[in-house]
Design an enzyme around this catalytic site. Structure first.
Site, PDB file in Angstrom:
ATOM      1  N   ARG A  60       4.208   9.392   5.613  1.00  0.00           N
ATOM      2  CA  ARG A  60       5.415  10.230   5.547  1.00  0.00           C
ATOM      3  C   ARG A  60       5.252  11.551   6.295  1.00  0.00           C
ATOM      4  NH1 ARG A  60       8.584   8.534   0.833  1.00  0.00           N
ATOM      5  NH2 ARG A  60       7.519   6.745   0.006  1.00  0.00           N
TER       6      ARG A  60
ATOM      7  N   HIS B 222      -6.023   4.935   6.406  1.00  0.00           N
ATOM      8  CA  HIS B 222      -6.178   3.473   6.426  1.00  0.00           C
ATOM      9  C   HIS B 222      -7.453   3.094   7.175  1.00  0.00           C
ATOM     10  CE1 HIS B 222      -1.675   3.905   6.160  1.00  0.00           C
ATOM     11  NE2 HIS B 222      -1.903   3.101   5.152  1.00  0.00           N
TER      12      HIS B 222
ATOM     13  N   LEU C  19      -0.152   2.974  10.241  1.00  0.00           N
ATOM     14  CA  LEU C  19      -1.554   3.231   9.880  1.00  0.00           C
ATOM     15  C   LEU C  19      -2.043   4.554  10.449  1.00  0.00           C
ATOM     16  CD1 LEU C  19      -3.125  -0.322  10.335  1.00  0.00           C
ATOM     17  CD2 LEU C  19      -1.942   0.637   8.356  1.00  0.00           C
TER      18      LEU C  19
ATOM     19  N   GLN D 255       9.686  -2.038  -3.350  1.00  0.00           N
ATOM     20  CA  GLN D 255       9.107  -0.828  -3.952  1.00  0.00           C
ATOM     21  C   GLN D 255       9.793   0.453  -3.506  1.00  0.00           C
ATOM     22  OE1 GLN D 255       5.107  -1.756  -2.130  1.00  0.00           O
ATOM     23  NE2 GLN D 255       4.910   0.456  -2.110  1.00  0.00           N
TER      24      GLN D 255
ATOM     25  N   LYS E 212      -5.584   8.727  -2.754  1.00  0.00           N
ATOM     26  CA  LYS E 212      -4.395   9.567  -2.563  1.00  0.00           C
ATOM     27  C   LYS E 212      -3.265   9.100  -3.487  1.00  0.00           C
ATOM     28  CE  LYS E 212      -0.695  11.142  -0.017  1.00  0.00           C
ATOM     29  NZ  LYS E 212       0.175  10.011  -0.260  1.00  0.00           N
ATOM     30  N   ASP E 213      -3.104   7.776  -3.604  1.00  0.00           N
ATOM     31  CA  ASP E 213      -2.116   7.215  -4.529  1.00  0.00           C
ATOM     32  C   ASP E 213      -2.846   6.856  -5.814  1.00  0.00           C
ATOM     33  OD1 ASP E 213       0.205   7.314  -2.792  1.00  0.00           O
ATOM     34  OD2 ASP E 213      -0.809   5.801  -1.621  1.00  0.00           O
TER      35      ASP E 213
HETATM   36  O1  PAF Z   1      -0.024   1.811  -0.684  1.00  0.00           O
HETATM   37  C1  PAF Z   1       0.717   1.050  -0.021  1.00  0.00           C
HETATM   38  O2  PAF Z   1       0.802   1.126   1.193  1.00  0.00           O
HETATM   39  C2  PAF Z   1       1.549   0.009  -0.762  1.00  0.00           C
HETATM   40  O3  PAF Z   1       2.015   0.494  -1.969  1.00  0.00           O
HETATM   41  C3  PAF Z   1       0.829  -1.332  -0.945  1.00  0.00           C
HETATM   42  C4  PAF Z   1      -0.395  -1.193  -1.829  1.00  0.00           C
HETATM   43  C5  PAF Z   1       0.406  -1.896   0.405  1.00  0.00           C
HETATM   44  C6  PAF Z   1       1.767  -2.353  -1.617  1.00  0.00           C
HETATM   45  O4  PAF Z   1       2.922  -2.567  -0.856  1.00  0.00           O
END
Ligand code: PAF
Length: 285
Positions: free
Chosen positions: A189, A39, A35, A63, A151-152
């Site tokens: 990252r 976050h 975090l 993922q 951001k995503d």
């Molecule tokens: O953005 C993230 O950290 C992840 O893709 C999430 C939404 C927690 C799903 O694993």
């Protein structure tokens, strides 16, 4: 919220028990840990809008398309729980894999065409895995609201679409990207960037700002906006560009020529072994 918050739960049964007497509305912030202040801003927003805040800390293995990426993903559990405490999280769900993904499960959530573009083209199966785990987590927590970072941007779009299409009783809340003072978008990252690469990384933001400036000055041609961004990125030899995109903000279909609505400018690039993404939405009105 007590001084010993958050209450840390590891199993579905513990989560259910902790939620049984919880006040409502519930704000939920799903995370993969490591975090940072980005976050923190999601947790604060959730805190300000809900009676209780639930955060999940779960590095979702499905993922990751590259096993090395999963192994290298930072794990900072103690610091994560500390941030949760400081941000007033009531319940932290920190499960092992089998508590989220039932062993032998074969059911997945397919978000449709948007999942195959941009990040989805670079990382096949990524958004099916994200949509599936987010659906599972939302089902387990049952929040009124769930919070995701802009951001995503593609992830946010995928999750919004899923929640709408599956008639989920949850509001998906997008929150602005948090940046370092030099413009680099915060990401778990970033900690893996070598010093020279960290110094070069703000060029991603500069490319997007150049596109935004051109837009504000009246540029409405997608090809010229892409050229503007590529021109800025080309000045930084450490950056290996993956894609530079100007896409319809709703469908993520790449725009050719004249722009006649909102567009998402986004880019992905590698610095060393670290892949970074960033984006900027340009609004027609
Ligand atoms: O953005 C993230 O950290 C992840 O893709 C999430 C939404 C927690 C799903 O694993």
């Amino acid at each position: 919220m007590g001084i010993d918050s958050p209450r840390v739960v590891a199993t579905r049964a513990e989560l259910r028990a902790a939620l049984a007497s919880a006040a409502r509305p519930i704000g939920f912030v799903p995370t993969m840990g490591a975090l940072h202040a980005g976050h923190g801003s999601l947790l604060r927003r959730a805190r300000s809008e809900n009676a209780i805040v639930v955060a999940s800390i779960f590095v979702n293995p499905t993922q990751f398309d590259r096993p090395g990426d999963l192994a290298a993903y930072p794990r900072t559990n103690a610091a994560d729980l500390d941030l949760c405490r400081r941000e007033g999280v009531d319940i932290a769900f920190v499960p092992l894999v089998d508590e989220v993904h039932v062993p032998g499960a074969t059911t997945t959530v397919h978000p449709g065409p948007i999942a195959g573009l941009l990040e989805g083209a670079a990382r096949p199966g990524h958004f099916v895995a994200v949509a599936t785990v987010v659906a599972i987590l939302i089902d387990l927590v049952g929040p009124e609201r769930a919070y995701f970072g802009e951001k995503d941007a593609q992830q946010l779009l995928v999750v919004r679409r899923m929640a709408r299409d599956l008639a989920m009783a949850v509001e998906i809340v997008g929150c602005p990207t948090v940046r370092d003072p030099d413009g680099l978008a915060l990401s778990s990252r970033n900690a893996r960037l070598a010093a020279d690469d960290r110094a070069a990384a703000p060029v991603l933001r500069r490319a997007l700002v150049a596109a935004r400036d051109a837009w504000v000055a009246g540029a409405r041609d997608a090809d010229s906006l892409r050229s503007t961004m590529r021109g800025v990125l080309a000045a930084e030899p450490r950056v290996r560009v993956d894609y530079v995109s100007v896409a319809d903000a709703g469908t993520l279909a790449e725009v050719a020529g004249a722009i006649d609505g909102d567009v998402l400018c986004s880019l992905a690039a590698e610095l060393g072994s670290v892949r970074l993404i960033d984006n900027e939405t340009l609004r027609a009105t």
